[in-house]
Design an enzyme around this catalytic site. Structure first.
Site, PDB file in Angstrom:
ATOM      1  N   ARG A 222      37.485 -45.138 -32.447  1.00  0.00           N
ATOM      2  CA  ARG A 222      38.041 -43.876 -31.944  1.00  0.00           C
ATOM      3  C   ARG A 222      38.926 -44.191 -30.742  1.00  0.00           C
ATOM      4  O   ARG A 222      38.953 -45.325 -30.269  1.00  0.00           O
ATOM      5  CB  ARG A 222      36.913 -42.960 -31.507  1.00  0.00           C
ATOM      6  CG  ARG A 222      35.962 -43.728 -30.573  1.00  0.00           C
ATOM      7  CD  ARG A 222      35.095 -42.906 -29.712  1.00  0.00           C
ATOM      8  NE  ARG A 222      34.065 -43.712 -29.075  1.00  0.00           N
ATOM      9  CZ  ARG A 222      34.207 -44.347 -27.918  1.00  0.00           C
ATOM     10  NH1 ARG A 222      35.351 -44.294 -27.261  1.00  0.00           N
ATOM     11  NH2 ARG A 222      33.210 -45.063 -27.414  1.00  0.00           N
TER      12      ARG A 222
ATOM     13  N   TYR B 225      22.003 -62.918 -23.345  1.00  0.00           N
ATOM     14  CA  TYR B 225      22.602 -62.170 -22.239  1.00  0.00           C
ATOM     15  C   TYR B 225      23.398 -63.101 -21.327  1.00  0.00           C
ATOM     16  O   TYR B 225      22.875 -64.103 -20.832  1.00  0.00           O
ATOM     17  CB  TYR B 225      21.519 -61.447 -21.429  1.00  0.00           C
ATOM     18  CG  TYR B 225      22.093 -60.656 -20.279  1.00  0.00           C
ATOM     19  CD1 TYR B 225      22.882 -59.527 -20.523  1.00  0.00           C
ATOM     20  CD2 TYR B 225      21.855 -61.042 -18.961  1.00  0.00           C
ATOM     21  CE1 TYR B 225      23.429 -58.810 -19.477  1.00  0.00           C
ATOM     22  CE2 TYR B 225      22.406 -60.317 -17.902  1.00  0.00           C
ATOM     23  CZ  TYR B 225      23.181 -59.209 -18.170  1.00  0.00           C
ATOM     24  OH  TYR B 225      23.728 -58.502 -17.134  1.00  0.00           O
TER      25      TYR B 225
ATOM     26  N   ARG C 158      37.670 -43.032 -13.271  1.00  0.00           N
ATOM     27  CA  ARG C 158      37.013 -41.895 -13.920  1.00  0.00           C
ATOM     28  C   ARG C 158      36.354 -41.056 -12.838  1.00  0.00           C
ATOM     29  O   ARG C 158      35.478 -41.535 -12.125  1.00  0.00           O
ATOM     30  CB  ARG C 158      35.919 -42.366 -14.877  1.00  0.00           C
ATOM     31  CG  ARG C 158      36.399 -43.161 -16.044  1.00  0.00           C
ATOM     32  CD  ARG C 158      35.244 -43.326 -17.026  1.00  0.00           C
ATOM     33  NE  ARG C 158      35.607 -44.207 -18.115  1.00  0.00           N
ATOM     34  CZ  ARG C 158      34.879 -44.340 -19.223  1.00  0.00           C
ATOM     35  NH1 ARG C 158      33.752 -43.651 -19.356  1.00  0.00           N
ATOM     36  NH2 ARG C 158      35.265 -45.149 -20.185  1.00  0.00           N
TER      37      ARG C 158
ATOM     38  N   LYS D  85      31.189 -47.171 -18.106  1.00  0.00           N
ATOM     39  CA  LYS D  85      32.412 -47.572 -17.412  1.00  0.00           C
ATOM     40  C   LYS D  85      32.754 -46.581 -16.292  1.00  0.00           C
ATOM     41  O   LYS D  85      32.583 -45.372 -16.449  1.00  0.00           O
ATOM     42  CB  LYS D  85      33.570 -47.645 -18.405  1.00  0.00           C
ATOM     43  CG  LYS D  85      33.362 -48.728 -19.452  1.00  0.00           C
ATOM     44  CD  LYS D  85      34.285 -48.559 -20.649  1.00  0.00           C
ATOM     45  CE  LYS D  85      33.896 -49.556 -21.736  1.00  0.00           C
ATOM     46  NZ  LYS D  85      34.580 -49.266 -23.010  1.00  0.00           N
TER      47      LYS D  85
ATOM     48  N   GLU E 117      31.330 -55.186 -29.924  1.00  0.00           N
ATOM     49  CA  GLU E 117      31.344 -54.139 -30.936  1.00  0.00           C
ATOM     50  C   GLU E 117      32.754 -53.589 -31.051  1.00  0.00           C
ATOM     51  O   GLU E 117      33.629 -53.899 -30.226  1.00  0.00           O
ATOM     52  CB  GLU E 117      30.368 -53.011 -30.586  1.00  0.00           C
ATOM     53  CG  GLU E 117      30.680 -52.280 -29.298  1.00  0.00           C
ATOM     54  CD  GLU E 117      29.676 -51.141 -29.027  1.00  0.00           C
ATOM     55  OE1 GLU E 117      28.471 -51.444 -28.963  1.00  0.00           O
ATOM     56  OE2 GLU E 117      30.111 -49.992 -28.881  1.00  0.00           O
TER      57      GLU E 117
ATOM     58  N   HIS F 174      33.767 -57.451 -19.151  1.00  0.00           N
ATOM     59  CA  HIS F 174      33.960 -56.634 -20.339  1.00  0.00           C
ATOM     60  C   HIS F 174      35.469 -56.505 -20.550  1.00  0.00           C
ATOM     61  O   HIS F 174      36.148 -55.838 -19.782  1.00  0.00           O
ATOM     62  CB  HIS F 174      33.314 -55.262 -20.142  1.00  0.00           C
ATOM     63  CG  HIS F 174      33.541 -54.325 -21.283  1.00  0.00           C
ATOM     64  ND1 HIS F 174      32.524 -53.844 -22.065  1.00  0.00           N
ATOM     65  CD2 HIS F 174      34.673 -53.789 -21.792  1.00  0.00           C
ATOM     66  CE1 HIS F 174      33.018 -53.061 -22.995  1.00  0.00           C
ATOM     67  NE2 HIS F 174      34.324 -52.992 -22.852  1.00  0.00           N
TER      68      HIS F 174
END
Lengths: 463, 166, 166, 463
Positions: free
Chosen positions: D293, D203, D339, D238, D289, D209
């Protein structure tokens, strides 16, 4: 930079200016008439001051009231937007005398370009091509007009020397029509501008309206940001605009752009401006007039050049130099603006009333400028322009498709709009092929009804 | 109840000639009565409410209020119009400018609360563009309340004083 | 009640000449009074209206309707739910698929309008992913109406038949 | 190109896909659950088919029902959007078997990248840097986890091998915590993915990110479209994303971009994808990862690269080659996406209910993607993401100001949203300075209340 700017306008352009100020860290004062107390520009500004009753003469055109607001509430800049006092030299001067910055050109440039015969003379001298027309200061008597028309050859266009917005404008095809329509046009000019002075221009049957966006700082740096094609007009009122012009070539853009820059340079112009040309089928172009303010359709230029014209105009007014050079200006993709009017689709009469349902389209490449909201009552007193829908895409074909899709998603219930007309235009094969001139919209004109119908009850069609 | 657009409702009430509108919610009851029907001793719709809701609708979601100056807070738009009795009237400003209670800093105010005034008597001054505009009483009576501070910016139509007529 | 579109209701009031409209909800009570009509036993509340209004709200302003296929037109969303009496029930599709009235093109239909059926009797087939799913009557009674055409695409929940129970 | 595409999703991404299809001339079928009959995607699609009841398992996750819709209503392509079935290999395969095109990678690539330990092994072999972690196929027993943790050194991150969306994820700082939290994380993984297989990763305390957008056609042409910084997260979810990453250099972008392209190339990947990295303070980066999509945050990349990723993904699925080359991709300006979640500002619990008033911001550089409209009832059954607000500007500083101004203009009454949180983030000095890592939002965490409060009556505050 300014501390507090008074927005001397309403509707979509007031919203546009307030947003630009917010991004520059400038406080904003909205002004409003009693009819506009619930208007969106009033709600999103930092401060809002009621300056008079509904009639524009007593509020948005009321120079003493606006100047008093500037002084009482402490603004250091005024943005006039478009329409109202934006091309009023007295207002620009009143601002200057009150020690407040006017976001726009100097008063004398406003007046100079407002005097159409004089602007023509200057342009001619500067080598900017103009249409053959009346010489000198214009004509006010029929016999002089007749002499001019004879010299020019029919058809000719009658225009008001102090004109704008299509008022006092008439196409005449023979001496008989001239005799009939000249007094009519003169009366219209007198009513609208208080001036009997007219001038005649050779009328081009199939020409495009192509205008160049100008930016000039106070140090005589002048650039152009390419052109807009505004040929889609209804009775000399623009309906749909696009950038770039679909028939423009790089070579012609350079030539016309140079002429537009020359037009600004020759008078020592500063701030934003638009040089309007007629572009004939044979590639010849002719100066029509210069608009000394931000245009309704400035957004399409912003999209294809990635600039913020309102921001630039405020920066220039604050004494800052141009933020870019001519060679940095490129045209990326294509942008189309549909002017959404609150008007009856058939009669084109204004359709004020309560917007009972409002949903603006969005998504990639879609920009909406509007002062509407759900429940807003579109007042009867002002211009019926309620929204601008701008679609930007890689290609003109995609911008057309994007515009259509967005128009279909647009929900404005309770009032009538010209959205159906826009869909017709965008579906038109000639429009899609880029083959049109200022007479394009005549094909969608329906004969006006015998008597103007009563304005429909705004909520009747909500069912 | 869901008062989604009471402002619009009110406008619609007017447009549709509704004389009565009853809403009781937690998902229950609405009653709408249009003019021309019997039960019509309905009180006038609270027009002011329409404005309040309109104002609320676009109330900024964050604390933009802090940026709002006294102008907005005191203006015709921001403030509740003062409630007046039947025999009272509002003296409203006919122009944008600065409110002064006296003709000069060291003069006495034209009027004080409680003063009786006669028709045509000067009540205050609105300074606009360096011009001093005297605001006169358009009826005789008694000044019940003075609504503005000396030196305060004033909008068009802003209530300045409450005058009790007669 | 959902007052979300009261304004639209008001427009409806006008359109239908209503002078009074009373709604009390949790799916109960409506009172509608039309001008010039004596207040009467109000008809059943037009439950469908709410949905219609929702659908209308976003009705495309241009003629996009032409693009809408039969799917949308016939689907649970597009069509009015059929009106049924108290002793009737709707047979609804439990899946998306194609409606067939018979087990093969040259067989007789499972049922015709007017037929009596017993509980568990096959009424039709919904083909989904090459699978033939038999739809059985969950009560005995009489088939009053068949709402779909043979071979028609069917949504989840779409009414197929009206069954009169008992 | 496809004739009719079924959009196997709902909400903002369904709208996004429908718009892209419209621009490509492709007809659209929306699918919906009974809870979504009034949803916007249902209204704007050409056709709409109800496929099941409210519960996602019975509708949006119901593969047989969706495939049946494809066959019955005649679609030749399916777009899965994000979430739901977008990373379900079985669904991609079911589409292929039904003879319909799946807009996305091949089923085997979805499965490969969904198996996190396997993806790690492949990337390691391909020379893409990965964090030290569990080797082989992962661990399912505590004692194996303890051995791995000892080897790696604390702190370590427990992750679900089949994981995603933060489920089954836990940071542990010592052996004691590991013993306590490993079974918990495993239980979560079992509940969410039906898999007890976990893996451990070293970690990083302060890392960003940073993810790279990939586009690959079916002829093994792979490009990247630069990066997004998605460090602003709440519990691995996020909240706000931006492009470019504020600390990115040209050199590092080239290096990371090359690694991302390599990650796609090594498996023969096609269509859109995102390679996620952790970027440490020292400039080292590590593969986390690959998402197979379109991402929620794809819009910021579209703004700064002037591309239409959804359009490209559909074109690629239809067999067309990449429309651009790596060297044509430039980064212009900065874009920020907020968002907007329907959630309680304090508790972060979902806040479903009726939107009693809706007004989206607009204007220059503001893009709104939303499925909201005035009167819409946000259902309780699905993700609380109700809108994305994307601001694009010349500079990051201006994009921040533009975002703030737009958030303040946004009206969403009747439900709670996280707009106040976004304003806090955008006002934060560290955020403005670009100095933040994935732990940034902890500073705005409030202790959760003792008992979760009852969800407020959605209309209570509208009165």
């Amino acid at each position: 930079m300014f501390k507090k700017l008074l927005v001397a306008n309403r509707g979509t352009i007031a919203i546009r200016i307030i947003r630009a100020c917010r991004e520059l860290g400038i406080g904003t004062i909205a002004i409003y008439s009693t009819a506009d107390k619930d208007a969106l520009h009033v709600r999103i500004a930092d401060e809002a001051v009621c300056i008079g009753p509904a009639a524009a003469e007593d509020s948005y055109l009321n120079i003493p009231s606006i100047i008093s607001t500037v002084l009482t509430y402490g603004a250091d800049a005024v943005h006039p937007g478009y329409g109202f006092l934006s091309e009023n030299g007295d207002f620009a001067e009143a601002c200057r005398r009150s020690g407040v910055n006017f976001v726009g050109p100097r008063a004398r440039h406003i007046r100079l370009m407002g005097d159409k015969p004089r602007a023509r003379r200057i342009m001619k001298r500067a080598g900017v091509p103009i249409l053959p027309g009346s010489e000198g200061t214009g004509v006010s008597e029929l016999k002089d007009a007749q002499a001019d028309a004879k010299r020019l050859g029919y058809p000719v266009l009658i225009k008001a020397a102090a004109g704008g917005g299509g008022k006092g404008m008439r196409v005449v095809r023979d001496a008989h029509e001239l005799a009939r329509l000249f007094p009519l046009a003169r009366a219209e000019s007198e009513a609208a501008f208080g001036s009997r002075t007219m001038y005649l221009e050779k009328y081009l049957e199939r020409a495009r309206h192509v205008e160049f966006q100008i930016l000039a700082d106070n140090n005589r740096n002048v650039i152009h940001l390419g052109e807009r094609d505004c040929s889609i007009q209804r009775r000399h009122q623009k309906v749909l605009e696009e950038a770039p012009c679909p028939v423009m070539t790089k070579r012609l853009r350079e030539k016309m752009g140079k002429a537009a820059v020359r037009a600004a340079e020759v008078v020592g112009y500063s701030n934003v401006g638009t040089v309007e040309f007629l572009l004939a089928d044979d590639g010849q172009f002719y100066f029509i007039e210069m608009n000394t303010r931000i245009q309704v359709e400035h957004g399409v230029t912003e999209m294809v050049t990635s600039t913020d014209l309102v921001r630039e105009s405020i920066r220039i007014a604050a004494g800052e130099p141009l933020g870019m050079k001519q060679r940095q200006i490129g045209i990326e993709g294509a942008a189309i603006e549909c002017r959404i009017y609150a008007e009856d689709a058939r009669t084109h009469l204004p359709s004020p009333g309560v917007v009972t349902n409002h949903h603006a389209p969005g998504g990639l490449g879609v920009r909406v400028e509007t002062a509407l909201y759900d429940g807003y009552r579109v007042p009867v007193h002002y211009d019926p322009l309620i929204a601008k829908l701008i679609a930007h895409a890689d290609t003109r074909a995609l911008a057309i498709v994007r515009s259509k899709a967005a128009l279909r998603e647009y929900v404005i219930d309770g009032i009538s709009t010209n959205i159906p007309l826009h869909l017709k235009i965008l579906d038109d094969a000639d429009f899609q092929g880029g083959e049109f001139a200022t007479d394009f919209l005549k094909r969608y004109e329906t004969a006006p009804p015998a008597a103007p119908p009563a304005i429909e009850h705004p909520t009747a069609k909500a069912s | 109840m869901e008062v989604r657009e009471l402002k619009t409702l009110l406008a619609l009430m007017q447009d549709f000639g509704l004389v009565e509108l009853e809403i009781e919610d937690k998902k229950g009851k609405v009653r709408l009565v249009r003019a021309g029907v019997a039960p019509s001793a309905a009180p006038a719709p609270p027009v002011a409410a329409s404005k309040d809701i309109a104002a609320r609708t676009f109330a900024p979601q964050a604390s933009r209020g802090a940026q709002k100056s006294a102008a907005a807070a005191n203006g015709a738009r921001g403030a509740e119009p003062p409630v007046i009795a039947e025999n009272q009237k509002l003296v409203a400003s006919p122009m944008v400018g600065t409110f002064y209670r006296a003709s000069s800093p060291d003069s006495n105010p034209f009027v004080e609360e409680g003063d009786s005034v006669r028709k045509g008597q000067t009540l205050c001054i609105i300074e606009a563009m360096k011009m001093m505009n005297e605001i006169d009483a358009d009826a005789g009576g008694r000044i019940v309340r003075i609504l503005c501070e000396n030196g305060q910016p004033i909008e068009y139509g802003q209530p300045l004083m409450i005058l009790e007529v007669g």
